[in-house]
Design a protein around this motif. Structure first.
Motif, short mmCIF file in Angstrom:
data_model
loop_
_atom_site.label_atom_id
_atom_site.label_comp_id
_atom_site.label_asym_id
_atom_site.label_seq_id
_atom_site.Cartn_x
_atom_site.Cartn_y
_atom_site.Cartn_z
N ALA A 163 51.01 57.27 36.86
CA ALA A 163 52.05 57.26 37.89
C ALA A 163 53.40 57.58 37.16
O ALA A 163 54.55 57.01 37.32
CB ALA A 163 51.88 55.90 38.49
N SER A 164 53.36 58.66 36.37
CA SER A 164 54.55 59.19 35.84
C SER A 164 54.56 60.78 35.51
O SER A 164 53.71 61.66 36.07
CB SER A 164 54.62 58.64 34.46
N PHE A 165 55.75 61.21 35.11
CA PHE A 165 55.83 62.79 35.01
C PHE A 165 54.65 63.46 34.39
O PHE A 165 54.01 64.26 34.77
CB PHE A 165 57.25 62.81 34.61
N PHE A 166 54.21 62.71 33.02
CA PHE A 166 53.59 63.42 32.13
C PHE A 166 52.07 63.07 32.41
O PHE A 166 51.22 63.94 32.08
CB PHE A 166 53.91 62.97 30.59
N GLY A 167 52.12 61.80 33.16
CA GLY A 167 50.68 61.51 33.64
C GLY A 167 50.37 62.65 34.76
O GLY A 167 49.06 62.87 34.76
N LEU A 168 51.24 62.95 35.68
CA LEU A 168 51.01 63.72 36.69
C LEU A 168 50.59 65.06 36.02
O LEU A 168 49.67 65.95 36.22
CB LEU A 168 51.94 63.99 37.75
N ALA A 169 51.07 65.41 34.89
CA ALA A 169 51.10 66.91 34.18
C ALA A 169 49.57 66.84 33.65
O ALA A 169 48.91 67.87 33.82
CB ALA A 169 52.30 67.18 33.32
N LEU A 170 49.22 65.84 33.25
CA LEU A 170 47.92 65.49 32.60
C LEU A 170 46.82 66.05 33.83
O LEU A 170 45.76 66.60 33.45
CB LEU A 170 47.67 64.31 31.84
N VAL A 171 47.02 65.32 34.99
CA VAL A 171 46.10 65.44 36.20
C VAL A 171 45.90 66.91 36.42
O VAL A 171 45.02 67.46 36.89
CB VAL A 171 46.49 64.29 37.11
N TYR A 172 47.08 67.42 36.54
CA TYR A 172 47.26 68.85 37.10
C TYR A 172 46.64 69.85 36.26
O TYR A 172 46.08 70.90 36.47
CB TYR A 172 48.67 69.15 37.11
N LEU A 173 46.61 69.55 34.92
CA LEU A 173 45.90 70.33 33.86
C LEU A 173 44.44 70.42 34.26
O LEU A 173 43.86 71.67 33.75
CB LEU A 173 46.18 69.98 32.32
N TYR A 174 43.87 69.42 34.86
CA TYR A 174 42.36 69.20 35.33
C TYR A 174 42.15 70.61 36.09
O TYR A 174 41.22 71.21 35.85
CB TYR A 174 42.00 68.05 36.11
N PHE A 175 42.82 71.14 36.97
CA PHE A 175 42.69 72.25 37.71
C PHE A 175 43.48 73.45 37.25
O PHE A 175 43.28 74.57 37.76
CB PHE A 175 42.74 72.10 39.11
N GLN A 176 44.47 73.43 36.54
CA GLN A 176 45.26 74.52 36.15
C GLN A 176 44.58 75.25 35.20
O GLN A 176 44.65 76.47 35.32
CB GLN A 176 46.64 73.84 35.77
N VAL A 177 44.05 74.44 34.26
CA VAL A 177 43.40 75.34 33.23
C VAL A 177 42.06 76.28 33.52
O VAL A 177 41.88 77.35 32.98
CB VAL A 177 42.69 74.42 32.07
N PRO A 178 41.08 75.56 34.21
CA PRO A 178 40.03 76.40 34.79
C PRO A 178 40.50 77.45 35.63
O PRO A 178 39.93 78.69 35.93
CB PRO A 178 39.08 75.30 35.44
N LEU A 179 41.74 77.22 36.59
CA LEU A 179 42.24 78.57 37.43
C LEU A 179 42.59 79.60 36.71
O LEU A 179 42.42 80.67 36.96
CB LEU A 179 43.10 77.65 38.35
N MET A 180 43.34 79.27 35.45
CA MET A 180 43.82 80.33 34.50
C MET A 180 42.66 81.03 33.88
O MET A 180 42.76 82.20 34.02
CB MET A 180 44.65 79.58 33.43
N ALA A 181 41.75 80.33 33.85
CA ALA A 181 40.47 81.11 32.95
C ALA A 181 39.99 81.99 34.17
O ALA A 181 39.54 83.19 33.96
CB ALA A 181 39.28 79.84 32.76
N ILE A 182 39.71 81.36 35.36
CA ILE A 182 39.13 82.28 36.43
C ILE A 182 39.96 83.45 36.74
O ILE A 182 39.30 84.73 37.09
CB ILE A 182 38.96 81.53 37.75
N LEU A 183 41.30 83.64 36.63
CA LEU A 183 42.09 84.50 37.12
C LEU A 183 42.14 85.40 35.91
O LEU A 183 42.56 86.78 35.93
CB LEU A 183 43.56 84.06 37.20
N MET A 184 42.04 85.19 34.51
CA MET A 184 42.02 86.02 33.47
C MET A 184 40.93 86.73 32.99
O MET A 184 40.67 87.69 32.71
CB MET A 184 42.39 85.17 32.09
N LEU A 185 39.64 86.23 33.68
CA LEU A 185 38.32 86.78 33.42
C LEU A 185 38.44 88.37 34.02
O LEU A 185 37.85 89.23 32.93
CB LEU A 185 37.18 85.95 34.16
N PRO A 186 38.86 88.71 35.08
CA PRO A 186 38.79 90.30 35.37
C PRO A 186 39.87 91.01 34.55
O PRO A 186 39.35 92.03 34.27
CB PRO A 186 39.33 90.09 36.83
N ALA A 187 40.90 90.46 33.99
CA ALA A 187 41.64 91.12 33.22
C ALA A 187 40.90 91.39 31.75
O ALA A 187 41.27 92.71 31.25
CB ALA A 187 42.86 90.36 32.90
N PHE A 188 40.40 90.46 31.23
CA PHE A 188 39.49 90.74 30.06
C PHE A 188 38.45 91.74 30.36
O PHE A 188 38.05 92.58 29.38
CB PHE A 188 38.88 89.40 29.60
#
Length: 314
Positions: A177-202
């Motif tokens: 329940a803090s700024f960096f705690g939220l950032a950690l939770v957001y990375l759960y869906f941000q990292v795979p979303l970036m991977a899905i978006l970059m696969l066509p570019a590769f």
């Protein structure tokens, strides 16, 4: 005799018009066929246009209209209120959180996409990571918040196991329940979303390009700097902008984890819409309008970058 022939040639009925060519007949035929084709295309797109009008355009227009009205009268007060310190700080906090998760998630997601694009073995692991990325990139809300609380919360499973084994209380260092705690939770869906978006570019990088560069004497670094990077940077920046907008508009996850303990714009909007004491529909609409401006700017820039990428890949 010659004079009569010349006169006959001057008469209009004596001039023979050449028959229309096959090309002109084909062009005329195609033109007559295009009109029904265009009409059928618009009819096919009609359900989507109606859906966008009812659930996207109309709500946005209504929200903007509401943000300039107080007690049924036109007023700039709700929009001017956005510049007050506490609400300006909410936008700054939300932008900082979005930038942090977009940057960290973008780097980690890029590495993951590179591993998926270049690695082929073992195939089962690649397929597993792809499947997980597709699911995790769309996961969020209360379910994700509960999963992290059950794992890393004060009484979470991982917290209790680490505490019993090492005596280290993980919850004291990782506060969800803090700024960096939220950032950690957001990375759960941000990292795979970036991977899905970059696969066509590769996938757009052709195998012949590095071979041609190496045959001309270029090093691997030279190929990456002069060929791969100029082609890859527009989709990279575009994906980062999408990650920024994705994090900026997240509400349910932040509300379930932090409630009012982190000053974020989506949480404020929820308070002003459904709060018993703080209810203010006009100001909530003004907050939403401010978010719309920022998200539209990010998505507009991403569209321009996509056009640049398409020019490279033609």
């Amino acid at each position: 005799m010659t004079i009569e022939l010349d006169k006959a040639a001057d008469r209009p009925e004596a001039v023979q018009t050449p028959p229309p060519s096959k090309t002109s007949r084909k062009t005329t035929h195609n033109t007559t066929r295009k009109a029904p084709g265009k009409l059928a295309g618009w009819l096919g797109a009609l359900p989507l246009l109606v859906f966008l009008s009812v659930f996207l355009i109309a709500p946005i227009a209504t929200n903007i209209f509401t943000s300039f009205r107080v007690d049924g009268q036109f007023s700039l007060e709700p929009m001017a209120k956005l510049f007050e310190p506490q609400y300006r700080d909410a936008f700054i906090q939300t932008i900082n959180l979005s930038l942090l998760t977009a940057a960290v998630g973008g780097v980690l997601g890029f590495i993951l996409a590179w591993a998926l694009a270049t690695g082929t073995k073992p195939a089962w692991l690649r397929n597993l990571v792809l499947s997980f990325s597709a699911v995790a990139s769309q996961m969020g809300g209360v379910a994700l918040a509960f999963a992290f609380i059950a794992t890393l919360g004060v009484q979470g499973l991982a917290t209790r196991i680490i505490l019993s084994l090492t005596g280290w209380n993980l919850s004291e260092n990782i506060q969800l329940a803090s700024f960096f705690g939220l950032a950690l939770v957001y990375l759960y869906f941000q990292v795979p979303l970036m991977a899905i978006l970059m696969l066509p570019a590769f996938g757009s990088l052709k195998k012949q390009w590095p071979e041609a560069a190496y045959s001309l004497g270029a090093s691997r670094f030279r190929y990456l700097a002069d060929v791969a990077l100029p082609i890859m940077w527009p989709p990279i920046v575009g994906a980062l902008l999408l990650l920024f907008a994705n994090s900026f508009s997240a509400y349910a996850t932040a509300y379930a984890l932090a409630g009012g303990r982190v000053n974020l714009v989506p949480i404020l909007i929820g308070f002003f819409i459904s709060g018993d004491v703080m209810a203010d529909e006009s100001f909530a609409a003004a907050l939403v309008t401010g978010m719309i401006v920022i998200v539209v700017a990010a998505m507009g820039l991403r569209t321009l970058l996509e056009r640049r990428t398409n020019k490279w890949l033609r």
